[in-house]
Write a protein that holds these residues in place. Structure first.
Motif, short mmCIF file in Angstrom:
data_model
loop_
_atom_site.label_atom_id
_atom_site.label_comp_id
_atom_site.label_asym_id
_atom_site.label_seq_id
_atom_site.Cartn_x
_atom_site.Cartn_y
_atom_site.Cartn_z
N LEU A 185 -28.68 62.66 -105.90
CA LEU A 185 -28.35 62.89 -107.22
C LEU A 185 -27.03 63.75 -107.58
O LEU A 185 -26.15 63.52 -108.19
CB LEU A 185 -29.47 63.35 -108.17
N ALA A 186 -26.97 64.86 -106.64
CA ALA A 186 -25.81 65.75 -106.69
C ALA A 186 -24.62 65.37 -105.80
O ALA A 186 -23.57 65.83 -105.96
CB ALA A 186 -26.19 67.01 -106.50
N LEU A 187 -24.64 64.29 -105.01
CA LEU A 187 -23.63 63.70 -104.28
C LEU A 187 -22.77 62.87 -104.68
O LEU A 187 -22.94 62.03 -105.79
CB LEU A 187 -24.48 63.04 -102.95
N ASN A 188 -21.41 63.24 -104.44
CA ASN A 188 -20.25 62.13 -104.81
C ASN A 188 -20.21 61.07 -103.92
O ASN A 188 -19.67 61.43 -102.90
CB ASN A 188 -19.13 63.07 -104.89
N PRO A 189 -20.62 60.02 -104.10
CA PRO A 189 -20.39 58.98 -102.84
C PRO A 189 -19.14 58.45 -102.79
O PRO A 189 -19.07 57.76 -101.64
CB PRO A 189 -21.49 57.91 -103.53
N PHE A 190 -18.10 58.51 -103.57
CA PHE A 190 -16.79 58.34 -103.52
C PHE A 190 -15.99 59.01 -102.84
O PHE A 190 -14.75 58.89 -102.86
CB PHE A 190 -16.27 57.71 -104.66
N LEU B 272 -24.99 61.71 -95.07
CA LEU B 272 -24.33 60.99 -94.19
C LEU B 272 -24.26 59.44 -94.29
O LEU B 272 -23.38 58.61 -94.17
CB LEU B 272 -24.84 61.41 -92.73
N ARG B 273 -25.53 58.96 -94.51
CA ARG B 273 -25.59 57.62 -94.94
C ARG B 273 -24.81 57.00 -95.84
O ARG B 273 -24.16 55.99 -95.93
CB ARG B 273 -27.06 57.17 -95.17
N VAL B 274 -24.91 57.64 -97.03
CA VAL B 274 -24.49 57.31 -98.37
C VAL B 274 -22.88 57.18 -98.25
O VAL B 274 -22.40 56.22 -98.63
CB VAL B 274 -24.91 58.27 -99.55
N ILE C 202 -22.95 50.06 -115.31
CA ILE C 202 -22.37 51.06 -114.42
C ILE C 202 -23.74 51.91 -113.98
O ILE C 202 -23.88 52.29 -112.93
CB ILE C 202 -21.67 52.17 -115.14
N GLY C 203 -24.82 52.06 -114.77
CA GLY C 203 -25.81 52.91 -114.46
C GLY C 203 -26.77 52.07 -113.29
O GLY C 203 -26.94 52.50 -112.35
N LEU C 204 -26.94 50.82 -113.51
CA LEU C 204 -27.75 49.95 -112.67
C LEU C 204 -26.84 49.70 -111.30
O LEU C 204 -27.64 49.94 -110.45
CB LEU C 204 -27.95 48.53 -113.29
N SER C 205 -25.46 49.21 -111.49
CA SER C 205 -24.80 49.29 -110.33
C SER C 205 -24.87 50.63 -109.38
O SER C 205 -24.98 50.72 -108.17
CB SER C 205 -23.49 48.91 -110.72
N TYR C 206 -24.79 51.75 -109.97
CA TYR C 206 -24.53 53.03 -109.33
C TYR C 206 -26.17 53.08 -108.65
O TYR C 206 -25.93 53.85 -107.46
CB TYR C 206 -24.51 54.26 -110.33
N ALA C 207 -27.16 52.82 -109.44
CA ALA C 207 -28.56 52.92 -108.68
C ALA C 207 -28.79 52.26 -107.59
O ALA C 207 -29.29 52.62 -106.67
CB ALA C 207 -29.66 52.72 -109.81
N VAL C 208 -28.25 50.99 -107.82
CA VAL C 208 -28.36 49.99 -106.70
C VAL C 208 -27.55 50.58 -105.46
O VAL C 208 -28.24 50.18 -104.21
CB VAL C 208 -27.97 48.48 -106.93
N MET C 209 -26.66 50.82 -105.70
CA MET C 209 -25.62 51.29 -104.62
C MET C 209 -26.27 52.62 -103.93
O MET C 209 -26.32 52.62 -102.60
CB MET C 209 -24.07 51.86 -105.25
N ILE C 210 -26.77 53.52 -104.50
CA ILE C 210 -27.35 54.56 -104.21
C ILE C 210 -28.52 54.48 -103.17
O ILE C 210 -28.79 55.12 -102.07
CB ILE C 210 -27.54 55.82 -105.24
N LEU C 211 -29.29 53.56 -103.76
CA LEU C 211 -30.79 53.20 -103.34
C LEU C 211 -30.54 52.47 -101.79
O LEU C 211 -31.11 52.60 -100.76
CB LEU C 211 -31.52 52.29 -104.18
N HIS C 212 -29.59 51.54 -101.83
CA HIS C 212 -29.34 50.76 -100.78
C HIS C 212 -28.46 51.70 -99.68
O HIS C 212 -28.86 51.60 -98.51
CB HIS C 212 -28.41 49.59 -100.95
N ALA C 213 -27.43 52.39 -100.16
CA ALA C 213 -26.85 53.14 -99.02
C ALA C 213 -27.63 54.22 -98.52
O ALA C 213 -27.35 54.46 -97.11
CB ALA C 213 -25.50 53.85 -100.08
N SER C 214 -28.57 54.76 -99.27
CA SER C 214 -29.45 55.84 -98.63
C SER C 214 -30.42 55.27 -97.72
O SER C 214 -30.89 55.84 -96.56
CB SER C 214 -30.11 56.70 -99.84
N LEU C 215 -30.89 53.90 -98.23
CA LEU C 215 -32.14 53.50 -97.16
C LEU C 215 -31.39 52.63 -96.15
O LEU C 215 -32.27 52.46 -94.95
CB LEU C 215 -32.95 52.67 -98.08
#
Length: 250
Positions: free
Chosen positions: A79-84, A123-125, A213-226
């Motif tokens: 949650l505190a990470l900047n993925p970009f 690292l994954r995200v 924006i919220g749904l897209s961000y949640a899907v991106m973080i979930l997929h990128a972390s898993l």
């Protein structure tokens, strides 16, 4: 007591931080991911094996508390990470990875797992966002289109605002207001801005944007972390050294 074996300065052993730094700089991030997963699995297995069977339910509850604390730390790190942070224009200009083999990957634990540590999660995200930036952008557009489909009034408001701006542009070009009457052209521009703000508020288009924006961000973080890191397309060291060698004339 003196050690039985003295350290050999000519040995090929490399410290773990130096090896991790070299793997990260060379692009072998999948090896870091797999090594972290293997070390975490071995550590959990060893801790489970050392639990005494006569200890009752205390070791089980303490192990559950450790797992919950580790999950909370990893989630807080995400949650505190900047993925970009490491995203560049070259990543956006690269070809879109294939959806099934690369983006989704084979089903099961071979492609997805929960990151056991915050470092592995970051690292994954960051790496997956760089690799699948165009896939996530396409998913964001799809989510926005689905939100507009679920809220037709927002779609009508967006079309009406586009019609307002197109009408202002046509009037400025048709009557030449930019050069003949710049004051009127500026007034039309302000009127278009006010009309757009009213349309966005009445049709709840801002709510659609926030949801998309919220749904897209949640899907991106979930997929990128898993999503586990897969080997990237690196040049073959054998062929690279072969190309680097000068040609000899016989």
């Amino acid at each position: 007591m003196a050690p039985s074996f003295k350290p050999n300065p000519l040995s090929l052993s490399v410290p773990d931080p130096a090896l991790d730094r070299w793997l990260r700089d060379s692009g072998y991030l999948d090896l870091l991911d797999s090594a972290a997963t293997a070390s975490t699995s071995s550590a959990s297995a060893s801790s489970t094996a050392t639990v005494s069977p006569t200890a009752g339910s205390t070791p089980a509850s303490s192990g559950l508390a450790v797992d919950v604390l580790s999950f909370a730390r990893t989630l807080a790190s995400l949650l505190a990470l900047n993925p970009f942070a490491r995203l560049s224009s070259a990543d956006l200009a690269a070809p879109t990875p294939s959806w099934s083999p690369a983006f989704v990957g084979p089903p099961g634990v071979a492609s997805y797992s929960w990151p056991p540590t915050p470092t592995q999660a970051r690292l994954r995200v960051q790496e997956n966002v760089r690799r699948y930036a165009r896939n996530y952008a396409a998913l964001a557009i799809l989510v926005f289109a689905c939100c507009l489909y679920r809220m037709p009034m927002a779609l009508l408001g967006m079309l009406a605002s586009l019609a307002v701006w197109e009408g202002v542009r046509y009037c400025r070009d048709y009557w030449g207001l930019t050069t003949s009457a710049p004051g009127i052209a500026q007034s039309l521009l302000h009127c278009a801005q006010i009309a757009t703000a009213i349309l966005l508020y009445v049709c709840n288009l801002h709510f659609v944007l926030v949801c998309a924006i919220g749904l897209s961000y949640a899907v991106m973080i979930l997929h990128a972390s898993l999503r586990k890191l897969t080997p990237s397309n690196l040049p073959d060291p054998v062929n690279y050294n072969r190309r680097a060698q000068p040609k000899q004339n016989y």
